[in-house]
Design a protein around this motif. Structure first.
Motif, PDB file in Angstrom:
ATOM      1  N   MET B   1       0.830  -1.202   0.000  1.00  0.00           N
ATOM      2  CA  MET B   1       0.000   0.000   0.000  1.00  0.00           C
ATOM      3  C   MET B   1       0.861   1.247   0.000  1.00  0.00           C
ATOM      4  SD  MET B   1      -2.535   1.356   2.952  1.00  0.00           S
ATOM      5  CE  MET B   1      -3.765   0.077   2.752  1.00  0.00           C
ATOM      6  N   ILE B   2       0.502   2.174  -0.807  1.00  0.00           N
ATOM      7  CA  ILE B   2       1.169   3.465  -0.730  1.00  0.00           C
ATOM      8  C   ILE B   2       0.113   4.525  -0.461  1.00  0.00           C
ATOM      9  CG2 ILE B   2       3.117   2.889  -2.239  1.00  0.00           C
ATOM     10  CD1 ILE B   2       1.507   4.429  -4.450  1.00  0.00           C
ATOM     11  N   ALA B   3       0.548   5.604   0.111  1.00  0.00           N
ATOM     12  CA  ALA B   3      -0.405   6.655   0.440  1.00  0.00           C
ATOM     13  C   ALA B   3      -1.001   7.193  -0.847  1.00  0.00           C
ATOM     14  CB  ALA B   3       0.280   7.766   1.226  1.00  0.00           C
ATOM     15  N   MET B   4      -2.314   7.239  -0.860  1.00  0.00           N
ATOM     16  CA  MET B   4      -3.002   7.695  -2.053  1.00  0.00           C
ATOM     17  C   MET B   4      -2.988   9.215  -2.110  1.00  0.00           C
ATOM     18  SD  MET B   4      -3.840   4.773  -3.208  1.00  0.00           S
ATOM     19  CE  MET B   4      -5.106   4.943  -4.481  1.00  0.00           C
ATOM     20  N   SER B   5      -3.125   9.835  -0.958  1.00  0.00           N
ATOM     21  CA  SER B   5      -3.132  11.291  -0.930  1.00  0.00           C
ATOM     22  C   SER B   5      -2.966  11.723   0.509  1.00  0.00           C
ATOM     23  CB  SER B   5      -4.446  11.838  -1.487  1.00  0.00           C
ATOM     24  OG  SER B   5      -5.489  11.602  -0.557  1.00  0.00           O
ATOM     25  N   HIS B   6      -2.683  12.963   0.692  1.00  0.00           N
ATOM     26  CA  HIS B   6      -2.548  13.510   2.029  1.00  0.00           C
ATOM     27  C   HIS B   6      -3.249  14.850   2.013  1.00  0.00           C
ATOM     28  CE1 HIS B   6       0.212  14.535   5.691  1.00  0.00           C
ATOM     29  NE2 HIS B   6      -1.021  14.957   5.852  1.00  0.00           N
ATOM     30  N   PHE B   7      -4.367  14.942   2.705  1.00  0.00           N
ATOM     31  CA  PHE B   7      -5.031  16.232   2.702  1.00  0.00           C
ATOM     32  C   PHE B   7      -5.224  16.722   4.125  1.00  0.00           C
ATOM     33  CE2 PHE B   7      -8.903  14.092   3.636  1.00  0.00           C
ATOM     34  CZ  PHE B   7      -9.763  15.068   4.132  1.00  0.00           C
ATOM     35  N   THR B   8      -5.471  17.997   4.211  1.00  0.00           N
ATOM     36  CA  THR B   8      -5.585  18.651   5.509  1.00  0.00           C
ATOM     37  C   THR B   8      -6.975  19.241   5.646  1.00  0.00           C
ATOM     38  OG1 THR B   8      -3.230  19.145   5.631  1.00  0.00           O
ATOM     39  CG2 THR B   8      -4.713  20.578   6.899  1.00  0.00           C
ATOM     40  N   TYR B   9      -7.553  19.063   6.842  1.00  0.00           N
ATOM     41  CA  TYR B   9      -8.868  19.631   7.105  1.00  0.00           C
ATOM     42  C   TYR B   9      -8.807  20.502   8.348  1.00  0.00           C
ATOM     43  CZ  TYR B   9     -13.755  20.161   8.307  1.00  0.00           C
ATOM     44  OH  TYR B   9     -14.969  20.691   8.634  1.00  0.00           O
ATOM     45  N   ARG B  10      -9.208  21.739   8.172  1.00  0.00           N
ATOM     46  CA  ARG B  10      -9.234  22.673   9.294  1.00  0.00           C
ATOM     47  C   ARG B  10     -10.601  23.333   9.332  1.00  0.00           C
ATOM     48  NH1 ARG B  10      -4.482  26.679  11.129  1.00  0.00           N
ATOM     49  NH2 ARG B  10      -5.486  27.340  13.055  1.00  0.00           N
ATOM     50  N   PRO B  11     -11.445  22.925  10.233  1.00  0.00           N
ATOM     51  CA  PRO B  11     -12.821  23.440  10.241  1.00  0.00           C
ATOM     52  C   PRO B  11     -12.882  24.875  10.732  1.00  0.00           C
ATOM     53  CG  PRO B  11     -12.452  22.046  12.150  1.00  0.00           C
ATOM     54  CD  PRO B  11     -11.203  21.973  11.313  1.00  0.00           C
ATOM     55  N   ALA B  12     -13.777  25.650  10.135  1.00  0.00           N
ATOM     56  CA  ALA B  12     -14.160  26.922  10.743  1.00  0.00           C
ATOM     57  C   ALA B  12     -14.993  26.603  11.984  1.00  0.00           C
ATOM     58  CB  ALA B  12     -14.965  27.749   9.756  1.00  0.00           C
ATOM     59  N   LEU B 332       3.405   2.944   6.308  1.00  0.00           N
ATOM     60  CA  LEU B 332       2.943   4.095   5.521  1.00  0.00           C
ATOM     61  C   LEU B 332       3.280   5.392   6.237  1.00  0.00           C
ATOM     62  CD1 LEU B 332       1.119   4.831   3.032  1.00  0.00           C
ATOM     63  CD2 LEU B 332      -0.789   4.813   4.628  1.00  0.00           C
ATOM     64  N   ALA B 333       3.058   5.365   7.522  1.00  0.00           N
ATOM     65  CA  ALA B 333       3.350   6.545   8.332  1.00  0.00           C
ATOM     66  C   ALA B 333       4.837   6.859   8.293  1.00  0.00           C
ATOM     67  CB  ALA B 333       2.892   6.305   9.767  1.00  0.00           C
ATOM     68  N   ALA B 334       5.640   5.806   8.374  1.00  0.00           N
ATOM     69  CA  ALA B 334       7.104   6.011   8.386  1.00  0.00           C
ATOM     70  C   ALA B 334       7.546   6.697   7.098  1.00  0.00           C
ATOM     71  CB  ALA B 334       7.816   4.673   8.557  1.00  0.00           C
ATOM     72  N   VAL B 335       7.000   6.224   5.995  1.00  0.00           N
ATOM     73  CA  VAL B 335       7.355   6.806   4.707  1.00  0.00           C
ATOM     74  C   VAL B 335       6.910   8.263   4.613  1.00  0.00           C
ATOM     75  CG1 VAL B 335       6.889   6.698   2.235  1.00  0.00           C
ATOM     76  CG2 VAL B 335       7.291   4.581   3.525  1.00  0.00           C
ATOM     77  N   GLN B 336       5.678   8.469   5.019  1.00  0.00           N
ATOM     78  CA  GLN B 336       5.083   9.790   4.830  1.00  0.00           C
ATOM     79  C   GLN B 336       5.513  10.775   5.904  1.00  0.00           C
ATOM     80  OE1 GLN B 336       3.178  10.626   2.210  1.00  0.00           O
ATOM     81  NE2 GLN B 336       3.711   8.603   1.413  1.00  0.00           N
ATOM     82  N   GLY B 337       5.726  10.239   7.084  1.00  0.00           N
ATOM     83  CA  GLY B 337       6.074  11.116   8.201  1.00  0.00           C
ATOM     84  C   GLY B 337       7.386  11.804   7.880  1.00  0.00           C
TER      85      GLY B 337
END
Lengths: 337, 337, 337, 337
Positions: B1-12, B332-337
């Motif tokens: 498995m590889i990370a498909m995407s990395h997105f960020t969510y910051r709610p108002a 996955l975390a190790a790779v992406q982190g």
């Protein structure tokens, strides 16, 4: 007050509801209205004989259906909805009870979890004779038969919860729900705090009768034709369900462990008595300590239910509860009944 | 498995959610995605100093906000959602705790109801030093100051419940929610049964640290920036939340009374061990009896939380839990982190 | 303080005791004495293999024997008895555990009563290797074997109760008894309030180790040779058992439901911290909320046991607990050991 | 059976007992004997007015005195002692109740421990009018006065426990003790398992009446003159207290949490019904589920008390319980009364 209207609601099977909250109303009612509601039994009418094992013929979460919900005009958060039970008529000449795997007080359950296998699942069919006023118990593994008094009650009645919640009809809590107390019989007025615009009232789960605590987890389950009168008490909040009969007032507590339900009901009744009568808190506590009753509702549902009751005749000259809504709805019932 | 995407969510502020269930998703994610989520503290960031009494600056039910929910693609009822916590970073250099009227373990509460007045309401502000890895406690009525280890955790994380329910974020239960256990720190994978199409994941309520049971009812509450990796385990059900670390597996029980939470967690861990390792049920029960740990999560929320944990090294040659999702997400975390 | 004497007590079988209170002392000891006590296991040594089912080879109430009691000179009601555990040596190279009908946390019991049949009764025999420091678990119905750390503890230790009571050694309560916590290992000092002239101390029920809560109801039960040092703290009362190690202080709560044990321990630890350090009550409550540990002792005995612990290093400049009895007895142990 | 003798026992103050077990008998009685016993109130008669605060005028453990114990000839472990209550007469024209610090259901207690201060301690004095059959409540902080029905009961009655135990009279358990249920009124037969040679029966703690659960922790406490008839049922064991009236049989459960007391009582009543009537266990469970009553005794003592009751008329043609001891003792009472 005079009755504004009297309408009847009979849901089709796929109109039955399984939550309090999260559901659009099926009709609008107003203070003073009489409503006759057809309710199904907790098994949706699917358990009709010994071969109909509930865990096989019913499918989660389609258990304990309620009829409604009804939008009550002018009911807003901070008000109280008074619901008077005029009559609860068994809709059929039979009722059923059962053991259900890992449900009930004398078995391990999903929450009081053990490594033991479940008790056998079994169904009991009761004959109901409305004219004789009896419910006929028949043993399944011996020849004992005995008549018990018919004492119809509504097991599940409530309004939409607060905090944007939607709760399964299996649960009893502050908004009502699966209270499972025989005190919800004809002649009783139930007071529920309104949490959302329109209150959103629903009911079901009639029992021809039940013992204290509903120990096996299931009463004598029946479909009913139930007639209610409703009134909105403006500007009066109600934290936990209140009941009133001609002779007594009662507070309901729903919690686990069971002593917390007992505590809640008694703390609430103490405070209610203080509010109504002006007694000092400790004087009210003392009077309830010696004269109070504490009928157990259920010891099987996700929250257990205990009531605290005191006879009105024992309280000082007092203002009527909820501006005398019980008497008013009782009178309305007498006229309309 | 590889990370498909990395997105960020910051709610108002007005996008924060206060229920699990009953809420539309704010974004879609897929197995293998990394998600960085900004979370507010349990007071919505409104308690910033001793004068900000929670009961005054906060308004029910706008407590314990969560960020989300997220729709997880391909997640269907009967599947399990694995959520790996990559990192939990305090978003500010301070955190707060408080006593709150009628909330906490050493006070009467709405449910353990008494006639006593509440404890004083009071706020503690903690300094957070990420570089030193400490949280600074300062007494309010004497001059004691002490540094405690920074140990960030997510207090509230869950999916939508089953049975058409919507539950307040204050509640912990089978779908997760306000579990309030320090075991939900970076490096842990949480497994939750999927109850609805898309799972509908949300999280919030970070703590810089908390003691066992969160006895006063409130941890060192912080806003966080938390990064997760998610994966859907198809065709595998999970009744109660499971946790996995590099060294241990854990089951979570949420109930009252506290012994029922203990029972649930241990019955679940026994069954999980049997499923993973093929041990006889009583052999698993015995091994857990001598080698199990039972960290208490909370003894203040509507359900109490107890975990049952066993070290993986003590179990027989075994298949990996959930097809080795923890290792996969960890990598996955190790790779992406 | 120097050790006044060091004597050894090894009871014959018919000298074993089965109550705290109601029993004449077998010897007198004084502050500063070292006592080496031989203790039997909870089955009186009668369960030695898979065929020795406890319910058959043991006879109620001859379970959980203790050695003693010892009369402690100068101990009077209102004083506290400090008991330092110098060493707990397994007396044999094996230990046993078992399931016992209707006993344990994952079964219905005499008190959590259901209509279900009991779990199977079964015995596990553990090898104990003192040199390797391990306890060898072996599954009964598969071939799994694993080594667990040897961590000897005394399960049952206490003094005579107050109020002219005599209590079964199965029970844990304010006077000690069947506390069943792994924290009672070598290096720990136990403080018990003295209720009667001479305190009347007894102990037994060693475990080679146990998990949190002793979930099946039985630890790895062993006979031991245990060495204690005792000291009477005059004029200092102790309501609930206190423990002290080199790094922490702990309060013990014994009650049902489990949350009451948790509450008692934490209320007691809060008060103890206030007394020792002069912190405001709410500041102590707050510090324990964030830094406290709450190891569960047992969830199977007539009262459940929970501890509340806080590290000494986190507390302000403080007077030593009990006039530094722990350090004094620790030093004594170092000299004598 | 005819009455063998009728004797009267009136203890001097220093002859009062404060434990079940651990105490030598004051007299011998035989099956068929009538015994008239003078009992003191739970405060030893020391609380006589508003200024007599129990925590000041009473001294632990000298609370809840019982009269006796009596050695019952021919009573051996494995037998059952039947005790029929012929009459319970208030000995004075007043009774008292009180709040007591950290005792009662609507306060934190030593076991449900919090950091809150106690409720105010206060005394209520009741007038008792035996001819009118009323108990006169008078508020302390307003002018409310109301008459309640006089319904005298014995709060504390029991035999010596098993396992060499001696228990405070504050405790209810399997051997009886502080059961605090209004069902122990004149006309009721109590069955207790015999645990020691001679049974060792004692009683005290009369109440002029009490509410369900004795919520404030104290009934309308009175001294009484109580007349009993006793009979030994040879070779019949009784695990938990059984009650029989002319119309019902009842099982008593004593435990915490309250649901465990409920479970115990109902499991016991189910088993007793099966034994008496030959019903299948699940048929008995079902019948009790629909027709059982569950009066709460106390929710304040060290163990809580719940009863499970079923009307005899609902059971199949049955053998009389305990070889018809209730009818026999009732007849004896009729002759002697």
């Amino acid at each position: 007050m005079i009755a504004m209207s009297h309408f009847t609601y009979r849901p089709a099977r796929d109109e039955l509801a399984y939550t309090f909250g999260g559901r659009l109303p099926v009709a609008h009612v107003r203070s003073g209205d009489l409503i006759t509601v057809h309710t199904e039994d907790c098994f949706g009418g699917l358990v009709r004989g010994p071969a109909d094992l509930p865990s096989q013929v019913c499918q989660m979460p389609y258990l304990n259906p309620v009829s409604g919900p009804f939008f009550v005009e002018d009911a807003e958060p901070g008000d109280t909805l008074a619901v008077h039970l005029l009559s609860i008529e068994p809709a059929r000449d039979w009722g059923v009870s059962a053991t259900f795997p890992y449900f009930g007080a004398l078995t391990s359950t999903s929450h009081t979890a053990t490594l033991q296998p479940p008790l056998d699942e079994r169904v009991w069919v009761y004959g109901i004779d409305r004219h004789a006023g009896v419910v006929r118990y028949r043993a399944t593994a011996s020849d004992h038969m005995v008549e018990l008094p018919l004492d119809p009650m509504i097991g599940t009645i409530g309004v939409a919860p607060a905090a944007m919640e939607s709760r399964s009809t299996i649960v009893p809590d502050y908004y009502g729900g699966n209270l499972d107390t025989p005190e919800l019989r004809a002649g009783t007025t139930l007071y529920l705090g309104v949490n959302v615009h329109g209150a959103i009232l629903a009911l079901g789960d009639g029992h021809a009768r039940q013992g204290h605590g509903e120990v096996c987890g299931v009463g004598v389950e029946i479909a009913t034709v139930t007639t209610l009168a409703v009134e909105v008490i403006k500007g009066t909040d109600t934290a936990w369900p209140h009941l009133e009969t001609d002779t007594a007032i009662m507070s309901v507590g729903c919690a686990r462990p069971l002593e917390d339900a007992y505590r809640m009901a008694h703390q609430d009744l103490t405070g209610w008595t203080v509010d109504l009568c002006g007694l000092h808190t400790l004087d009210a506590y003392q009077l309830i300590s010696q004269a109070g009753r504490a009928p157990i509702g259920n010891v099987c549902d996700p929250n257990y239910t205990v009531l605290a009751a005191i006879d009105k005749a024992l309280l000082p000259q007092r203002q009527a509860a909820y501006r005398d809504a019980h008497a008013r709805l009782r009178a309305l019932a007498a006229v309309q009944g």
